[in-house]
Design a protein around this motif. Structure first.
Motif, PDB file in Angstrom:
ATOM      1  N   ALA A 115      29.859  19.447  27.266  1.00  0.00           N
ATOM      2  CA  ALA A 115      29.065  20.645  27.525  1.00  0.00           C
ATOM      3  C   ALA A 115      29.803  21.604  28.446  1.00  0.00           C
ATOM      4  O   ALA A 115      29.669  22.831  28.326  1.00  0.00           O
ATOM      5  CB  ALA A 115      27.715  20.266  28.113  1.00  0.00           C
ATOM      6  N   ALA A 116      30.615  21.046  29.351  1.00  0.00           N
ATOM      7  CA  ALA A 116      31.324  21.874  30.325  1.00  0.00           C
ATOM      8  C   ALA A 116      32.493  22.648  29.715  1.00  0.00           C
ATOM      9  O   ALA A 116      32.955  23.625  30.314  1.00  0.00           O
ATOM     10  CB  ALA A 116      31.836  20.999  31.468  1.00  0.00           C
ATOM     11  N   ARG A 150      22.867  21.282  25.811  1.00  0.00           N
ATOM     12  CA  ARG A 150      23.869  21.654  24.817  1.00  0.00           C
ATOM     13  C   ARG A 150      24.441  20.448  24.066  1.00  0.00           C
ATOM     14  O   ARG A 150      24.601  20.484  22.840  1.00  0.00           O
ATOM     15  CB  ARG A 150      25.009  22.446  25.480  1.00  0.00           C
ATOM     16  CG  ARG A 150      24.541  23.681  26.229  1.00  0.00           C
ATOM     17  CD  ARG A 150      25.701  24.565  26.657  1.00  0.00           C
ATOM     18  NE  ARG A 150      26.273  25.266  25.507  1.00  0.00           N
ATOM     19  CZ  ARG A 150      27.309  26.101  25.601  1.00  0.00           C
ATOM     20  NH1 ARG A 150      27.890  26.335  26.780  1.00  0.00           N
ATOM     21  NH2 ARG A 150      27.770  26.700  24.517  1.00  0.00           N
ATOM     22  N   VAL A 151      24.771  19.395  24.801  1.00  0.00           N
ATOM     23  CA  VAL A 151      25.367  18.195  24.201  1.00  0.00           C
ATOM     24  C   VAL A 151      24.668  16.978  24.797  1.00  0.00           C
ATOM     25  O   VAL A 151      24.430  16.926  26.001  1.00  0.00           O
ATOM     26  CB  VAL A 151      26.878  18.111  24.477  1.00  0.00           C
ATOM     27  CG1 VAL A 151      27.517  16.966  23.690  1.00  0.00           C
ATOM     28  CG2 VAL A 151      27.577  19.422  24.127  1.00  0.00           C
ATOM     29  N   ILE A 164      27.378  10.998  20.166  1.00  0.00           N
ATOM     30  CA  ILE A 164      27.451  12.210  20.981  1.00  0.00           C
ATOM     31  C   ILE A 164      27.185  13.376  20.043  1.00  0.00           C
ATOM     32  O   ILE A 164      27.765  13.446  18.953  1.00  0.00           O
ATOM     33  CB  ILE A 164      28.828  12.351  21.647  1.00  0.00           C
ATOM     34  CG1 ILE A 164      29.186  11.071  22.406  1.00  0.00           C
ATOM     35  CG2 ILE A 164      28.863  13.552  22.590  1.00  0.00           C
ATOM     36  CD1 ILE A 164      30.677  10.907  22.631  1.00  0.00           C
ATOM     37  N   SER A 165      26.308  14.288  20.421  1.00  0.00           N
ATOM     38  CA  SER A 165      25.890  15.316  19.473  1.00  0.00           C
ATOM     39  C   SER A 165      25.492  16.612  20.161  1.00  0.00           C
ATOM     40  O   SER A 165      24.963  16.607  21.268  1.00  0.00           O
ATOM     41  CB  SER A 165      24.692  14.803  18.656  1.00  0.00           C
ATOM     42  OG  SER A 165      24.265  15.760  17.699  1.00  0.00           O
ATOM     43  N   PHE A 166      25.732  17.718  19.450  1.00  0.00           N
ATOM     44  CA  PHE A 166      25.082  18.968  19.824  1.00  0.00           C
ATOM     45  C   PHE A 166      23.568  18.789  19.710  1.00  0.00           C
ATOM     46  O   PHE A 166      23.074  18.029  18.879  1.00  0.00           O
ATOM     47  CB  PHE A 166      25.488  20.095  18.871  1.00  0.00           C
ATOM     48  CG  PHE A 166      26.845  20.694  19.097  1.00  0.00           C
ATOM     49  CD1 PHE A 166      27.687  20.244  20.090  1.00  0.00           C
ATOM     50  CD2 PHE A 166      27.290  21.729  18.283  1.00  0.00           C
ATOM     51  CE1 PHE A 166      28.942  20.802  20.289  1.00  0.00           C
ATOM     52  CE2 PHE A 166      28.534  22.301  18.471  1.00  0.00           C
ATOM     53  CZ  PHE A 166      29.359  21.839  19.472  1.00  0.00           C
ATOM     54  N   THR A 167      22.837  19.515  20.522  1.00  0.00           N
ATOM     55  CA  THR A 167      21.387  19.616  20.371  1.00  0.00           C
ATOM     56  C   THR A 167      21.068  20.717  19.358  1.00  0.00           C
ATOM     57  O   THR A 167      21.925  21.533  18.990  1.00  0.00           O
ATOM     58  CB  THR A 167      20.729  19.980  21.701  1.00  0.00           C
ATOM     59  OG1 THR A 167      21.211  21.278  22.106  1.00  0.00           O
ATOM     60  CG2 THR A 167      21.056  18.959  22.787  1.00  0.00           C
ATOM     61  N   PHE A 168      19.809  20.779  18.950  1.00  0.00           N
ATOM     62  CA  PHE A 168      19.409  21.900  18.098  1.00  0.00           C
ATOM     63  C   PHE A 168      19.500  23.218  18.853  1.00  0.00           C
ATOM     64  O   PHE A 168      19.786  24.268  18.249  1.00  0.00           O
ATOM     65  CB  PHE A 168      17.997  21.686  17.540  1.00  0.00           C
ATOM     66  CG  PHE A 168      17.958  20.704  16.412  1.00  0.00           C
ATOM     67  CD1 PHE A 168      18.621  20.967  15.219  1.00  0.00           C
ATOM     68  CD2 PHE A 168      17.286  19.510  16.538  1.00  0.00           C
ATOM     69  CE1 PHE A 168      18.595  20.067  14.158  1.00  0.00           C
ATOM     70  CE2 PHE A 168      17.248  18.602  15.495  1.00  0.00           C
ATOM     71  CZ  PHE A 168      17.905  18.873  14.309  1.00  0.00           C
TER      72      PHE A 168
END
Length: 223
Positions: A115-116, A150-151, A164-168
């Motif tokens: 995310a960073a 975000r992640v 590990i995934s992006f969020t909607f």
């Protein structure tokens, strides 16, 4: 539903590759760079091969990933590894512009680290769809479906693993969302999505562009 339908998986991949190249050229001209997130799956592998032959301003492209398995970068199950051997090893993207999810780390730590490094907004997020209607690593019935940020680290009991995934939120914040879907096994889910049925995770992707082959689109209403 914004659908682009092609005869075969290869034709679908070729069309997605052409769209990628055009988006890269436009983004490089208008904003100086293309920030794009790749995904796993068989259709992206075909797209990677097609992209190697196209005119793309690779020095202005930044690569990210929408999700990753909890494996190292050399594991054949890794989405990063698939992109590396299929595309990244063949094109002149500066190494510092390739941003992989570190699947070998603790999933929560890997998610926070990733995310960073994300840009304020991605230009394009490429996604696939599983037979169960999942996209990225947001599977039916998992906690990640309703997580913000975000992640995330998402436990996927049906796969006996974490992902590990992006969020909607992150997916839908991108300028564009492309779904590459091929094969007759996907047709029933797509038909339900069109009818507003099923409650599938992929249905939460906002205003996607669907790149489909004829088999995947086989149960859609005729235009």
């Amino acid at each position: 539903m914004n659908t682009r339908i092609f005869a075969t998986p290869q034709a679908t991949a070729d069309a997605a590759a052409e769209a990628f190249a055009e988006s890269a050229r436009q983004a490089a001209t208008e904003r100086g760079a293309l920030h794009v997130a790749l995904s796993g799956g068989s259709t992206p592998k075909l797209m990677y091969a097609a992209l190697r032959e196209l005119d793309v301003p690779w020095p202005q492209v930044h690569i990210y990933f929408s999700d990753e398995r909890t494996v190292g970068p050399d594991d054949e199950q890794s989405n990063y590894h698939s992109a590396k051997v299929g595309l990244l090893d063949f094109v002149p993207i500066p190494a510092g512009q390739i941003h992989r999810m570190e699947g070998e780390l603790d999933p929560a730590q890997a998610a926070a680290d990733y995310a960073a490094v994300l840009p304020a907004q991605l230009d394009v997020v490429l996604l696939g769809m599983g037979d169960d209607g999942h996209t990225a690593s947001l599977f039916p019935g998992t906690a990640g479906l309703d997580m913000g940020g975000r992640v995330i680290a998402n436990e996927v009991p049906q796969q006996h693993t974490w992902r590990i995934s992006f969020t909607f939120d992150e997916i839908n914040a991108a300028r564009e969302r492309w779904l590459l879907v091929t094969g007759a096994a996907k047709a029933p889910v797509l038909a339900e999505i069109v009818r507003g049925e099923g409650g599938y995770p992929v249905g939460r992707v906002q205003a996607p562009v669907w790149f489909l082959d004829a088999a995947a689109a086989g149960a859609l209403p005729k235009r």
